[in-house]
Enzyme design. Structure first.
Site, PDB file in Angstrom:
ATOM      1  N   CYS A   2       0.836  -1.201   0.000  1.00  0.00           N
ATOM      2  CA  CYS A   2       0.000   0.000   0.000  1.00  0.00           C
ATOM      3  C   CYS A   2       0.875   1.258   0.000  1.00  0.00           C
ATOM      4  CB  CYS A   2      -0.936   0.095   1.183  1.00  0.00           C
ATOM      5  SG  CYS A   2      -2.088  -1.254   1.319  1.00  0.00           S
ATOM      6  N   ARG A  27       4.141  -0.361  -4.733  1.00  0.00           N
ATOM      7  CA  ARG A  27       3.830  -0.885  -3.404  1.00  0.00           C
ATOM      8  C   ARG A  27       2.523  -1.673  -3.374  1.00  0.00           C
ATOM      9  NH1 ARG A  27       6.818   1.708   0.515  1.00  0.00           N
ATOM     10  NH2 ARG A  27       5.346   1.002   2.080  1.00  0.00           N
ATOM     11  N   TRP A  75      -2.680  -2.741  -1.640  1.00  0.00           N
ATOM     12  CA  TRP A  75      -2.351  -4.163  -1.744  1.00  0.00           C
ATOM     13  C   TRP A  75      -3.204  -4.826  -0.674  1.00  0.00           C
ATOM     14  CZ3 TRP A  75      -0.395  -8.132   1.280  1.00  0.00           C
ATOM     15  CH2 TRP A  75       0.067  -9.269   0.589  1.00  0.00           C
ATOM     16  N   ASN A 101      -1.804   2.226   5.598  1.00  0.00           N
ATOM     17  CA  ASN A 101      -0.936   1.143   5.153  1.00  0.00           C
ATOM     18  C   ASN A 101      -0.571   0.333   6.382  1.00  0.00           C
ATOM     19  OD1 ASN A 101       1.092  -0.508   4.131  1.00  0.00           O
ATOM     20  ND2 ASN A 101       2.646   1.102   4.267  1.00  0.00           N
ATOM     21  N   GLY A 102      -0.922  -0.951   6.377  1.00  0.00           N
ATOM     22  CA  GLY A 102      -0.612  -1.799   7.533  1.00  0.00           C
ATOM     23  C   GLY A 102      -1.797  -2.687   7.843  1.00  0.00           C
ATOM     24  N   GLU A 488      17.220 -18.051  -7.116  1.00  0.00           N
ATOM     25  CA  GLU A 488      16.845 -16.686  -7.507  1.00  0.00           C
ATOM     26  C   GLU A 488      16.345 -16.668  -8.961  1.00  0.00           C
ATOM     27  OE1 GLU A 488      16.127 -14.039  -6.138  1.00  0.00           O
ATOM     28  OE2 GLU A 488      16.371 -12.497  -7.645  1.00  0.00           O
ATOM     29  N   LYS A 492      12.604 -15.403 -10.038  1.00  0.00           N
ATOM     30  CA  LYS A 492      12.358 -14.328 -11.014  1.00  0.00           C
ATOM     31  C   LYS A 492      11.350 -14.788 -12.067  1.00  0.00           C
ATOM     32  CE  LYS A 492      13.412 -11.553  -9.447  1.00  0.00           C
ATOM     33  NZ  LYS A 492      14.090 -11.409  -8.212  1.00  0.00           N
ATOM     34  N   GLU A 495       7.792 -15.056 -10.541  1.00  0.00           N
ATOM     35  CA  GLU A 495       7.191 -13.774 -10.177  1.00  0.00           C
ATOM     36  C   GLU A 495       6.577 -13.041 -11.361  1.00  0.00           C
ATOM     37  OE1 GLU A 495      10.672 -11.869  -8.159  1.00  0.00           O
ATOM     38  OE2 GLU A 495       9.124 -11.264  -6.756  1.00  0.00           O
ATOM     39  N   HIS A 511      17.414 -37.101  -5.900  1.00  0.00           N
ATOM     40  CA  HIS A 511      16.615 -37.553  -4.751  1.00  0.00           C
ATOM     41  C   HIS A 511      15.137 -37.208  -4.912  1.00  0.00           C
ATOM     42  CE1 HIS A 511      20.255 -38.707  -2.694  1.00  0.00           C
ATOM     43  NE2 HIS A 511      20.780 -37.521  -2.989  1.00  0.00           N
ATOM     44  N   LYS A 610       6.041  -4.487  -3.788  1.00  0.00           N
ATOM     45  CA  LYS A 610       7.487  -4.328  -3.652  1.00  0.00           C
ATOM     46  C   LYS A 610       7.924  -4.376  -2.194  1.00  0.00           C
ATOM     47  CE  LYS A 610      11.500  -3.253  -5.447  1.00  0.00           C
ATOM     48  NZ  LYS A 610      12.141  -4.376  -6.140  1.00  0.00           N
TER      49      LYS A 610
HETATM   50  O1  M6R Z   1      12.627  -5.327   0.630  1.00  0.00           O
HETATM   51  P1  M6R Z   1      13.094  -6.706   0.923  1.00  0.00           P
HETATM   52  O2  M6R Z   1      14.391  -7.025   0.315  1.00  0.00           O
HETATM   53  O3  M6R Z   1      13.065  -7.015   2.404  1.00  0.00           O
HETATM   54  O4  M6R Z   1      12.005  -7.637   0.258  1.00  0.00           O
HETATM   55  C1  M6R Z   1      12.044  -9.022   0.411  1.00  0.00           C
HETATM   56  C2  M6R Z   1      11.153  -9.699  -0.598  1.00  0.00           C
HETATM   57  O5  M6R Z   1       9.827  -9.290  -0.439  1.00  0.00           O
HETATM   58  C3  M6R Z   1      11.586  -9.411  -2.036  1.00  0.00           C
HETATM   59  O6  M6R Z   1      12.912  -9.762  -2.245  1.00  0.00           O
HETATM   60  C4  M6R Z   1      10.691 -10.172  -3.031  1.00  0.00           C
HETATM   61  O7  M6R Z   1      10.924 -11.533  -2.938  1.00  0.00           O
HETATM   62  C5  M6R Z   1      10.928  -9.640  -4.432  1.00  0.00           C
HETATM   63  N1  M6R Z   1       9.679  -9.521  -5.109  1.00  0.00           N
HETATM   64  C6  M6R Z   1      11.836 -10.488  -5.232  1.00  0.00           C
HETATM   65  O8  M6R Z   1      11.913 -10.130  -6.566  1.00  0.00           O
END
Ligand code: M6R
Length: 615
Positions: A2, A27, A75, A101-102, A488, A492, A495, A511, A610
């Site tokens: 948010c 956000r 969000w 926000n929260g 990672e 990616k 996501e 395994h 984000k």
């Molecule tokens: O702001 P942060 O690095 O603490 O965020 C952690 C995760 O939310 C963040 O890395 C998330 O996994 C991303 N969308 C990855 O691309």
């Protein structure tokens, strides 16, 4: 999680709020809304499901005149994304409006009490409860908006950044924070801005006040900012000068922020290294480490806490710190750590990694580590965010604002800082010789150039992506330093393209996941020439023997894997400890192009935000 914007001043309120919402859209983007305090003393609330652009279309024929206003991009936490659940929320009498926000954890309890007093609710949100509570207190106690907000917040359990406006007090915005970020911009001629981060107001002012937990700001047109706490004690107003520039917040000719951020990596890595690799690469200089030498020298263990991509960087940190500093390292998901009765000792160093510096679980883990007496060190990107403020020392990654929801340049920045940190600690603990440090230090200075070279693979990756776009599942494999890179790479892809992808240690494949291998499922293998190279060649053969198709990331000149794999992407030869930075870049590009081929919104993937400021 948010985004909040607020403005009070002579400028065009609606335009400033909408522009601000666009900046904060990273956000959250499932609905958006504005509350405009009109010159005649009304509050006009306009809301729409979907992105900010939908709100703009909805507002086209509306009366948008205003002297102040608040706005929100959501969000969803409580209640599905819909017009009615979108913020701002208002009290039943329509006298006050709020953005939040929260999460209000005890909202159900508060709602029950308010219902008994005759309040009825229209949305499923916790925020509407707060709006009604504030107004209930204001009417019952016949008090000011500020006092009503303070009294209401005393009853609230949870996390919040809020902004509240009232019909009968049109030149005031009351803002407060607890565990969710809020920045106030001090503009010209008594005007004020308010936002979840400073990006919405950077073009109007560089004077910024970051609100602290438990603080309430009284923002009045033409009156100096006043900050108090829940006990009505006044706090000092600490004004920070912003270093942000607008160009950092724009796409700069790229079609997406994600692509811009991938291509920025040579320069972000240069910024990250600057002043830290000194004496021609011979020495490493990290202030947060130098100032706390004893803590790092005497550490019996290092515990890394983080989430998502930052957790993957933390896993690479484990290999780096164990290799270079000979210290045991554990890496924990912050969300699991906080509820696992963690055993933390006073001679542990806890490293918290977070791009945003606002991730709720990571902040909670920091709190636990501090209570246990550990020395807590933060690695973050956003200057002035909560994690740098909550940790005893730390190090910024200095990669500039990362706006694409999928983290790219922040990941390589985090890995770079962890590499520098490992070298700096090795200097202090004497676990690497001067020659060994200088050898890596000199390569680090060349690393941005190598990344530039890797980026030249972009057209080749774009072509290859066409072959892989329609796979429904992917396996990513790596060993040693390349195992977190596999995780990672898979994250990616998931996501932004919504293709199922699994990252695995290559040797673990036999395994279980080996059962999945067939011609339909591509395997991406990260296989630079490191000390596990021979082992991974066997893993490549195992996939090949089962008819799987293979895309391998290899060191330039590798003919062995080139003969086995269906496709290879060649990257420059660097020391093993620097390979994750080099091998992760082609995987970022691969995900990007696959998502583009599938027509996905790479900068704002569905369901994600984000900055995850709720549990
Ligand atoms: O702001 P942060 O690095 O603490 O965020 C952690 C995760 O939310 C963040 O890395 C998330 O996994 C991303 N969308 C990855 O691309």
């Amino acid at each position: 999680m948010c985004g909040i914007v607020g403005y009070l001043g002579e400028g065009n309120v609606y335009d400033i709020l909408i522009k601000g919402l666009h900046r904060l859209e990273y956000r959250g983007y499932d609905s958006a809304g504005v509350a405009l305090v009109s010159p005649s003393g009304n509050i006009n609330v306009f809301k729409a499901k979907g992105k900010v652009a939908n709100l703009e279309s909805f507002c086209q024929s509306k009366d948008l005149s205003a002297r102040a206003g608040i706005a929100h991009t959501r969000w969803a936490t409580h209640g599905e994304p819909s017009d009615v659940n979108a913020h701002p929320h208002f009290s039943e009498d329509g006298n006050i409006a709020i953005v939040h926000n929260g999460t209000i954890e005890n909202y159900k309890l508060l709602k029950d009490v308010l219902e008994k007093h005759g309040c009825s609710f229209h949305s499923e949100t916790d925020t509407e409860v707060l709006a009604q509570l504030i107004e209930y207190i204001r009417v019952t106690n016949k008090c000011s908006l500020l006092d009503a907000v303070r009294e209401a917040l005393k009853q609230v359990v949870g996390a919040y950044a809020i902004a509240v406006v009232a019909k009968d007090d049109p030149d005031t915005i009351i803002a407060a924070r607890q565990s969710s970020p809020l920045a106030i911009g001090i503009g010209e001629n008594g005007s004020y801005f308010l936002a979840s981060d400073a990006s919405p107001f950077v073009e109007y002012t560089n004077e910024c006040v970051y609100l602290k937990d438990g603080e309430i700001a009284e923002i009045r047109r033409g009156v100096p900012l006043k900050i108090t706490n829940l006990n009505n004690e006044e706090s000092t107003v600490d004004v920070t000068t912003l270093q942000l520039s607008i160009s950092q917040l724009e796409k700069g000719g790229y079609p997406h922020f994600m692509l811009k951020e991938i291509f920025e990596q040579p320069s972000t890595l240069r910024d990250c290294i600057r002043g830290r690799v000194v004496a021609d690469g011979d020495r490493i200089n990290i202030n947060g480490v130098n100032d706390n030498k004893e803590k790092f020298r005497n550490a019996k263990r290092i515990v890394i806490v983080a989430c998502g991509t930052s957790w993957h960087a933390g896993l690479i940190g484990k290999y780096l710190l164990q290799d270079m500093c000979k210290v045991p390292v554990v890496v924990e998901y912050a969300s699991e750590f906080r509820y696992s009765n963690p055993i933390i000792n006073a001679d542990d160093v806890v490293i918290a990694i977070s791009q945003s510096g606002e991730t709720a679980d990571t902040l909670a883990a920091i709190q636990i580590a501090k209570e246990a007496g550990a020395f807590v060190f933060g690695i973050s990107n956003v200057v002035g965010s909560s994690i740098p403020r909550e940790t005893y020392a730390g190090c910024y990654i200095h990669v500039g604002p990362e706006i694409g929801v999928a983290s790219t340049k922040a990941f390589t920045g985090q890995v770079m800082v962890l590499t520098l940190l490992a070298l700096a600690i090795a200097q202090i603990r004497g676990t690497l010789s001067d020659e060994e440090i200088a050898k890596v230090g000199k390569c680090i200075l060349k690393l941005p150039d190598y990344v530039e070279q890797v980026l030249k693979l972009s057209p080749q990756i774009e072509r290859l992506s066409l072959i892989y776009t329609y796979a429904r599942n992917f396996l990513y494999l790596g060993r040693g330093y390349s195992y977190p890179v596999a995780l990672e790479g898979a994250l990616k892809l998931k996501e932004i393209s919504y293709i199922h992808a699994e990252g695995y240690p290559a040797a673990e494949m036999k395994h279980g996941p080996i059962a999945l291998i067939d011609q339909e499922m591509p395997t991406v293998i990260i296989a630079p020439q490191d000390h596990l190279y021979e082992k991974i060649v066997s893993n490549v053969q195992q996939v090949k023997a089962r008819g799987g198709s293979i895309l391998a990331i290899v060191t330039e000149g590798d003919s062995v894997i080139a003969n086995l794999a269906d496709h290879v992407l060649e990257v420059p030869d660097v020391p093993e400890c620097l390979s994750p930075i080099i091998t992760s870049v082609p995987l970022q590009l691969l995900s990007y192009y696959i998502a583009i081929n599938k027509g996905k919104d790479v900068d704002m993937p569905r369901n994600l935000a984000k900055s995850v400021t709720v549990e």
